[in-house]
Design an enzyme around this catalytic site. Structure first.
Site, PDB file in Angstrom:
ATOM      1  CD  GLN A  78      12.550 -27.934  13.374  1.00 52.18           C
ATOM      2  OE1 GLN A  78      12.151 -29.088  13.223  1.00 52.18           O
ATOM      3  NE2 GLN A  78      12.505 -26.878  13.051  1.00 52.18           N
ATOM      4  CG  PHE A  79      19.556 -26.035  13.777  1.00 48.77           C
ATOM      5  CD1 PHE A  79      19.892 -24.771  13.986  1.00 48.77           C
ATOM      6  CD2 PHE A  79      19.410 -26.690  12.650  1.00 48.77           C
ATOM      7  CE1 PHE A  79      20.002 -23.871  12.706  1.00 48.77           C
ATOM      8  CE2 PHE A  79      19.282 -25.829  11.594  1.00 48.77           C
ATOM      9  CZ  PHE A  79      19.652 -24.570  11.449  1.00 48.77           C
ATOM     10  CB  THR A  80      15.066 -23.651  13.743  1.00 47.55           C
ATOM     11  OG1 THR A  80      14.191 -24.787  13.886  1.00 47.55           O
ATOM     12  CG2 THR A  80      16.138 -23.798  12.514  1.00 47.55           C
TER      13      THR A  80
END
Length: 150
Positions: A78-80
């Protein structure tokens, strides 16, 4: 590394209509990796997650770790989680690690978590568009950050 931890009754991740990982009782981990992260962050987080007493005992108190609760892990990239939104209204992901750094560290983290916990580790597919389904138990949701050690 930053991880959103959700205590779940069940959870799964689907990519292009195919379930790539699913668990019953356990922890859904949304994992964000930034450029400054390294194996020491993954090591600290895996130890912390395995010892985290977030499951209810017979008296309804959060007193059991994942092994005592007979739970498993579902790990989803989940890079966000490292979004910046100081300027303007569109998130910036400049702090998120590029795949050439993030993928090996993500895989290392999964291996370390498996080694430390001895539990089943289900996963999504790094960088894919994923549908994540969960039944949050509680709801109990925590955020761990290896930089802040909290």
């Amino acid at each position: 590394m930053r991880i959103v931890v959700q205590r779940v009754k069940k959870a799964s991740v689907t990519v292009n209509g195919t379930v790539t990982g699913s668990i019953k009782k356990g922890m859904l981990l949304l994992v964000g990796i930034e450029e400054a992260d390294g194996v020491e962050d993954a090591d600290w987080l895996s130890r912390k997650l395995c010892a985290l007493r977030m499951f209810n005992d017979a008296e309804g108190k959060m007193n059991l770790d994942i092994t005592e609760a007979d739970g498993d892990f579902l790990v989803v990239s989940q890079f966000t989680l490292h979004a910046g939104y100081k300027k303007g209204n569109r998130p910036s992901f400049i702090r998120a690690a590029h795949p050439d750094k993030a993928i090996p560290l993500y895989q290392y983290f999964i291996g370390k978590l498996r080694q430390t916990s001895g539990r089943t580790i289900a996963t999504g597919i790094f960088g894919a568009m994923m549908d994540v389904f969960l039944v949050n138990d509680g709801p109990v949701t925590l955020v761990l950050d290896s930089r802040a050690k909290e």
